[in-house]
Design a protein around this motif. Structure first.
Motif, PDB file in Angstrom:
ATOM      1  N   GLY A 126       3.812  -7.739   1.740  1.00 39.79           N
ATOM      2  CA  GLY A 126       2.620  -7.726   0.676  1.00 39.79           C
ATOM      3  C   GLY A 126       1.506  -6.727   0.833  1.00 39.79           C
ATOM      4  N   ASN A 127       1.032  -6.566   2.124  1.00 35.54           N
ATOM      5  CA  ASN A 127       0.009  -5.487   2.360  1.00 35.54           C
ATOM      6  C   ASN A 127       0.697  -4.179   2.421  1.00 35.54           C
ATOM      7  OD1 ASN A 127      -2.315  -7.058   3.063  1.00 35.54           O
ATOM      8  ND2 ASN A 127      -0.905  -8.007   4.611  1.00 35.54           N
ATOM      9  N   ALA A 128       1.609  -3.837   2.867  1.00 36.30           N
ATOM     10  CA  ALA A 128       2.102  -2.494   2.551  1.00 36.30           C
ATOM     11  C   ALA A 128       2.356  -2.195   1.215  1.00 36.30           C
ATOM     12  CB  ALA A 128       3.581  -2.454   3.486  1.00 36.30           C
ATOM     13  N   GLN A 129       2.963  -3.087   0.231  1.00 40.61           N
ATOM     14  CA  GLN A 129       3.194  -2.964  -1.003  1.00 40.61           C
ATOM     15  C   GLN A 129       1.800  -2.529  -1.776  1.00 40.61           C
ATOM     16  OE1 GLN A 129       5.428  -6.031  -2.597  1.00 40.61           O
ATOM     17  NE2 GLN A 129       7.227  -5.796  -1.071  1.00 40.61           N
ATOM     18  N   ARG A 130       1.006  -3.209  -1.459  1.00 39.58           N
ATOM     19  CA  ARG A 130      -0.541  -3.202  -2.206  1.00 39.58           C
ATOM     20  C   ARG A 130      -1.182  -1.889  -1.629  1.00 39.58           C
ATOM     21  NH1 ARG A 130      -2.379  -7.425  -0.735  1.00 39.58           N
ATOM     22  NH2 ARG A 130      -3.548  -7.040   1.134  1.00 39.58           N
ATOM     23  N   VAL A 131      -0.936  -1.151  -0.472  1.00 38.43           N
ATOM     24  CA  VAL A 131      -1.483  -0.039  -0.015  1.00 38.43           C
ATOM     25  C   VAL A 131      -0.720   0.991  -0.663  1.00 38.43           C
ATOM     26  CG1 VAL A 131      -1.834   1.522   2.090  1.00 38.43           C
ATOM     27  CG2 VAL A 131      -2.487  -0.834   2.224  1.00 38.43           C
ATOM     28  N   ALA A 132       0.780   0.933  -0.960  1.00 40.90           N
ATOM     29  CA  ALA A 132       1.430   1.846  -1.381  1.00 40.90           C
ATOM     30  C   ALA A 132       1.172   1.945  -2.915  1.00 40.90           C
ATOM     31  CB  ALA A 132       2.867   1.379  -1.307  1.00 40.90           C
ATOM     32  N   ALA A 133       0.965   1.088  -3.665  1.00 44.73           N
ATOM     33  CA  ALA A 133       0.608   0.928  -5.054  1.00 44.73           C
ATOM     34  C   ALA A 133      -0.825   1.554  -5.236  1.00 44.73           C
ATOM     35  CB  ALA A 133       0.636  -0.510  -5.569  1.00 44.73           C
ATOM     36  N   TRP A 134      -1.854   1.234  -4.150  1.00 39.40           N
ATOM     37  CA  TRP A 134      -3.230   1.981  -4.442  1.00 39.40           C
ATOM     38  C   TRP A 134      -3.182   3.246  -4.127  1.00 39.40           C
ATOM     39  CZ3 TRP A 134      -7.151  -1.898  -1.618  1.00 39.40           C
ATOM     40  CH2 TRP A 134      -7.276  -3.057  -2.161  1.00 39.40           C
ATOM     41  N   ARG A 135      -2.263   3.785  -3.243  1.00 44.26           N
ATOM     42  CA  ARG A 135      -2.158   5.094  -2.866  1.00 44.26           C
ATOM     43  C   ARG A 135      -1.451   5.828  -4.203  1.00 44.26           C
ATOM     44  NH1 ARG A 135      -0.102   6.903   2.751  1.00 44.26           N
ATOM     45  NH2 ARG A 135      -0.585   8.920   1.857  1.00 44.26           N
TER      46      ARG A 135
END
Length: 140
Positions: A126-135
């Motif tokens: 979930g954290n990796a997906q959020r960071v990827a989405a923000w980037r």
């Protein structure tokens, strides 16, 4: 049987109350992502260079974070070069913390994003997906 079922319900409600009400202290979670160790199974740490200016980079990420549902600022400001956010899951409201840091590195904006779960042993990316989405939204 009703007593056991009632106790189970009380335990579930108590656990949910703890997750929702447990304090998120800035001194524990607003850490420098440039010096932090990468979390194991409960988060992600990404460090990279941005082609945008320092101000544009942190402002873009800050705007995206503030427009993410169930996300609030825990500590810091874009002017500080470091901001920590708490994003809560939809149902249980589990808190995840994301700290974004930006600094100058030889005239380039260096970015570090540390995202980690407060509770549990695995965050199902979930954290990796959020960071990827923000980037992706920021073009980073």
């Amino acid at each position: 049987m009703k007593i056991i079922l009632g106790l189970v319900c009380v335990l579930i409600l108590a656990a949910q109350g703890y997750v929702r009400l447990a304090p998120m202290r800035a001194k524990d979670w607003h850490v420098d992502p440039f010096t932090a160790e990468a979390p194991k199974d409960i988060g992600v740490l990404e460090r990279f260079a941005s082609q945008m200016s320092l101000e544009d980079t942190i402002d873009a990420l800050h705007s995206i974070a503030q427009n993410t549902p169930r996300t609030t600022v825990l500590a810091g400001t874009p002017q500080d070069g470091r901001v920590s956010y708490v994003t809560r899951s939809r149902f249980w409201r589990f808190p995840d913390t994301t700290t974004i840091g930006v600094r100058d590195a030889a005239g380039e904006a260096e970015v570090a994003i540390l995202a980690r779960a407060r509770f549990g042993r695995n965050d199902d990316d979930g954290n990796a997906q959020r960071v990827a989405a923000w980037r992706a939204v920021a073009g980073l």
